[in-house]
Design a protein around this motif. Structure first.
Motif, PDB file in Angstrom:
ATOM      1  N   LEU A 126       0.823  -1.200   0.000  1.00  0.00           N
ATOM      2  CA  LEU A 126       0.000   0.000   0.000  1.00  0.00           C
ATOM      3  C   LEU A 126       0.865   1.261   0.000  1.00  0.00           C
ATOM      4  N   THR A 127       0.480   2.236  -0.791  1.00  0.00           N
ATOM      5  CA  THR A 127       1.138   3.541  -0.782  1.00  0.00           C
ATOM      6  C   THR A 127       0.144   4.564  -0.227  1.00  0.00           C
ATOM      7  N   PRO A 128       0.618   5.713   0.195  1.00  0.00           N
ATOM      8  CA  PRO A 128      -0.310   6.722   0.713  1.00  0.00           C
ATOM      9  C   PRO A 128      -1.423   7.094  -0.274  1.00  0.00           C
ATOM     10  N   LYS A 129      -1.108   7.120  -1.571  1.00  0.00           N
ATOM     11  CA  LYS A 129      -2.145   7.495  -2.546  1.00  0.00           C
ATOM     12  C   LYS A 129      -3.169   6.377  -2.784  1.00  0.00           C
ATOM     13  N   ALA A 130      -2.931   5.211  -2.190  1.00  0.00           N
ATOM     14  CA  ALA A 130      -3.859   4.091  -2.340  1.00  0.00           C
ATOM     15  C   ALA A 130      -4.827   3.978  -1.165  1.00  0.00           C
ATOM     16  N   VAL A 131      -4.893   5.031  -0.349  1.00  0.00           N
ATOM     17  CA  VAL A 131      -5.796   5.053   0.799  1.00  0.00           C
ATOM     18  C   VAL A 131      -6.894   6.082   0.539  1.00  0.00           C
ATOM     19  N   VAL A 132      -8.139   5.618   0.599  1.00  0.00           N
ATOM     20  CA  VAL A 132      -9.293   6.473   0.354  1.00  0.00           C
ATOM     21  C   VAL A 132     -10.160   6.446   1.610  1.00  0.00           C
ATOM     22  N   THR A 133     -10.448   7.609   2.170  1.00  0.00           N
ATOM     23  CA  THR A 133     -11.180   7.627   3.444  1.00  0.00           C
ATOM     24  C   THR A 133     -12.671   7.888   3.323  1.00  0.00           C
ATOM     25  N   SER A 134     -13.157   8.261   2.169  1.00  0.00           N
ATOM     26  CA  SER A 134     -14.595   8.520   2.054  1.00  0.00           C
ATOM     27  C   SER A 134     -15.107   8.135   0.670  1.00  0.00           C
ATOM     28  N   LEU A 135     -14.938   6.869   0.337  1.00  0.00           N
ATOM     29  CA  LEU A 135     -15.370   6.370  -0.965  1.00  0.00           C
ATOM     30  C   LEU A 135     -16.892   6.357  -1.031  1.00  0.00           C
ATOM     31  N   LYS A 136     -17.412   6.859  -2.132  1.00  0.00           N
ATOM     32  CA  LYS A 136     -18.863   6.867  -2.330  1.00  0.00           C
ATOM     33  C   LYS A 136     -19.237   5.730  -3.267  1.00  0.00           C
ATOM     34  N   ALA A 137     -20.066   4.834  -2.768  1.00  0.00           N
ATOM     35  CA  ALA A 137     -20.594   3.741  -3.581  1.00  0.00           C
ATOM     36  C   ALA A 137     -21.935   3.345  -2.982  1.00  0.00           C
ATOM     37  N   THR A 138     -22.845   2.945  -3.843  1.00  0.00           N
ATOM     38  CA  THR A 138     -24.168   2.561  -3.354  1.00  0.00           C
ATOM     39  C   THR A 138     -24.455   1.076  -3.535  1.00  0.00           C
ATOM     40  N   SER A 139     -23.514   0.360  -4.150  1.00  0.00           N
ATOM     41  CA  SER A 139     -23.697  -1.074  -4.370  1.00  0.00           C
ATOM     42  C   SER A 139     -22.326  -1.760  -4.428  1.00  0.00           C
TER      43      SER A 139
END
Length: 154
Positions: A7-20
């Motif tokens: 994992l790299t720092p740019k591979a961390v997402v803290t608020s991903l939006k998905a509905t399914s």
């Protein structure tokens, strides 16, 4: 193997939006494409192919989707915390809000299994999961994961 190997720092997402589940896998594939230079569709197809064998939702709001690609040279991961949990057909039927996606070369063999085990170990620790869910900053979340993956960390 440590999570910082994957994992790299740019591979961390803290608020991903998905509905399914499908949209989640698509968003992860697009992020993985940015990092790897591979096509998002190719990554999405690999993740979806694995999900057809059985859900990678391991329970307690956690999923570890993974796929293998022939063109890939190194294993890498994407970590995401979702804004809202989504149904993922998890083993416990609980919706998923924490996802560690792994993309590995077809030839990875034992390293693929080690990477899965490493991610699962971290995400089965209730204290770590609670801290991850409370962390909003991507840099802080990466630091938390990096610290946790050190040999001396609990």
């Amino acid at each position: 193997m440590r999570l910082t190997d994957l994992l790299t720092p740019k591979a961390v997402v803290t608020s991903l939006k998905a509905t399914s589940k499908k949209q989640l896998l698509l968003e992860l594939s697009e992020k993985a494409a940015e990092i790897s230079g591979l096509q998002a569709r190719e990554i999405f197809d690999a993740l979806l192919q694995r999900e057809r064998l059985g859900s990678t939702g391991i329970g307690e709001g956690v999923a570890i989707p993974h796929g293998k690609l022939g063109k890939l040279k190194n294993i890498f991961g994407i970590f995401a915390r979702l804004e809202r949990p989504v149904d993922f057909d998890a083993l416990d039927n609980a919706p998923v809000d924490l996802v560690f996606a792994l993309i590995t070369p077809e030839s990875a063999g034992a390293d693929h299994l080690k990477a899965l085990a490493c991610a699962a170990r971290m995400l089965r620790d209730p204290a770590m999961v609670a801290t991850i869910r409370a962390t909003r900053d991507p840099g802080a979340l990466y630091s938390l994961i990096a610290h946790r993956s050190q040999p001396h960390a609990a």
